[in-house]
Write an enzyme that holds these catalytic residues in place. Structure first.
Site, PDB file in Angstrom:
ATOM      1  N   LEU A  26       0.818   0.797  -2.423  1.00 58.92           N
ATOM      2  CA  LEU A  26       0.833   0.192  -1.085  1.00 58.92           C
ATOM      3  C   LEU A  26       1.379   1.179  -0.059  1.00 58.92           C
ATOM      4  O   LEU A  26       2.311   1.929  -0.336  1.00 58.92           O
ATOM      5  CB  LEU A  26       1.703  -1.067  -1.071  1.00 58.92           C
ATOM      6  CG  LEU A  26       1.327  -2.197  -2.036  1.00 58.92           C
ATOM      7  CD1 LEU A  26       2.125  -3.457  -1.711  1.00 58.92           C
ATOM      8  CD2 LEU A  26      -0.153  -2.499  -2.018  1.00 58.92           C
ATOM      9  N   CYS A  27       0.805   1.122   1.135  1.00 54.62           N
ATOM     10  CA  CYS A  27       1.191   2.046   2.180  1.00 54.62           C
ATOM     11  C   CYS A  27       2.436   1.537   2.896  1.00 54.62           C
ATOM     12  O   CYS A  27       2.383   1.167   4.076  1.00 54.62           O
ATOM     13  CB  CYS A  27       0.007   2.218   3.132  1.00 54.62           C
ATOM     14  SG  CYS A  27       0.057   3.792   3.962  1.00 54.62           S
TER      15      CYS A  27
END
Ligand SMILES: *Cc1c(COP(=O)(O)O)cnc(C)c1O
Length: 412
Positions: free
Chosen positions: A360-361
């Site tokens: 996930l960013c």
């Protein structure tokens, strides 16, 4: 390098491959179709329950709080192993009934129960653990409307808490239960209204590893139940003592001394006050039964370096296993136990610090921070232990649009 929590007992290796329920981790990922996945080992759950029952007084009921892990095959297997399920929503009601648990062994707690949830539970014959006077009035009205005497227990907000617990659920102002000084009056009211009064539900906290704290909370719970029952003038059919038994997740955590808890409870229940004579007692446990029986397996996509720190980027993350990222009920981020599943238990011991980060960013997505592991390469399988509770269903699965984790149950 930062320390990690203890790997739970019961995980062996064969030729450097982590075994879960006797199956190699890589074969399990193949069987599931892809990574990431949760693997739950029913043999470990069964062994845990056998050990717990041996330590606890005879006749003590054991309930499973299904929010810890409501995976349907696990729930179905659980119906044979515990005496009841505790649920906290209409959705969980459906899961519990679908799994085959009988309605009279299900109790429904949780604030904010909607009328349709109350109606479904009352019609099915499930016990409602009342969270407020307002909820009691709605349950009585619905019982009348559907022509059923509702099974009602009063959840008490105790006038004490479970010391050292990770999540306090009692003591002081709380959204849960009815304050102890108003609980007896509410029980009297529901009895007078013709409901089937089932007793008390007293839950003081969660994730405690200190036996003395649990022993004290249980003694206080029995004392409170006795006082309230005396005030009501009736013996409660069931006193749900809550639970709160914790599991070691983090560096330095030690397993709860379950024998000490069992011995103290046995003593407390052989000499119960007259107001509780003939009452049954129950424990309701979630994580203690299932957390250590689950492993989250996620594959390394990329290995990279930044400012001298090595990162292994995996195909899973906090969207499946939020708790391991330190964002579910913990104040300080600490490392869950992790390992490289396909380089497990190797004797040569060449290890290096690496941070395991999710896909996930967001900087929150760290599953292991500077943990000491065998040299990591793309394609390796990372195992995050203690993933059997509050994983798949307690993580923000829709965040960033990745696929949900797969789940499989082994040694059914
Ligand atoms: C969440 C919850 C449980 C289970 O808690 P664990 O820490 O997983 O054992 C039990 N009872 C109630 C009322 C709960 O809300």
């Amino acid at each position: 390098m930062k320390p990690m929590g203890p790997i739970p007992p019961g995980y062996e290796a064969e030729d450097g491959m982590l075994l879960i329920g006797g199956c190699g981790a890589a074969a399990l990922a193949d069987e599931a179709g892809d990574t990431p996945l949760f693997v739950y080992d029913m043999a470990l759950v069964r062994a845990r329950i056998t050990m717990l029952r041996a330590a606890m007084p005879d006749g003590l009921h054991l309930h499973y709080a299904i929010k810890a892990n409501p995976f349907p095959p696990l729930l179905a297997a659980m119906t044979e192993l515990v005496d009841g399920f505790d649920i906290a929503s209409g959705g969980e009601l459906k899961h519990a009934l679908d799994a085959g648990m009988k309605a009279e062994a299900i109790s429904f707690a949780g604030p904010g129960k909607r009328d349709d949830e109350l109606r479904a539970a009352i019609q099915a014959g499930v016990t409602i653990n009342l969270e407020s006077e307002g909820e009691a009035a709605r349950a009585l009205r619905i019982g009348e409307a559907v022509g059923v005497a509702p099974r009602l227990a009063v959840r008490v907000n105790p006038d004490f808490d479970l010391k050292g617990s990770g999540m306090k659920m009692g003591g002081g102002a709380k959204p849960f239960g009815v304050d102890a000084d108003r609980a007896a009056a509410l029980a009297r009211r529901v009895i007078a209204a013709g409901a089937d009064w089932r007793g008390w539900h007293i839950f003081a906290g969660s994730q405690a590893l200190d036996a003395v704290a649990i022993i004290e909370a249980q003694a206080a719970t029995v004392g409170l139940a006795a006082r309230l029952s005396e005030e009501v003038g009736a013996v409660p059919p069931l006193v749900n003592l809550g639970g709160g038994f914790g599991v070691p997740y983090f560096p330095g955590d030690l397993p709860l001394d379950i024998r000490a808890v069992g011995l103290a409870l046995e003593e407390g229940l052989t000499l119960v006050p007259a107001a509780l004579e003939g009452a049954a007692f129950a424990l309701e446990l979630g994580r203690y039964l299932v957390a250590e029986a689950g492993v989250y397996l996620t594959r390394v996509i990329d290995v990279k370096e930044s400012h001298g720190e090595r990162f292994a980027v995996v195909d899973g993350g906090l969207h499946h296993q939020l708790a391991a990222s330190g964002n579910f009920g913990t104040v300080v981020r600490r490392n869950y136990p992790v390992a490289i599943a396909n380089k497990y238990g190797l004797a040569d011991g060449v290890e290096e610090p690496v941070s395991i980060v999710g896909c996930l960013c967001t900087p929150l997505d760290r599953l292991g921070e500077r943990v000491q592991l065998p040299a990591v390469e793309a394609g390796d399988l990372v195992a995050i232990f203690c993933a059997g509770a509050y994983g798949a269903t307690a993580s923000p699965a829709a965040f960033l649009g990745h696929a949900p984790a797969r789940e499989i149950l082994v040694s059914e």
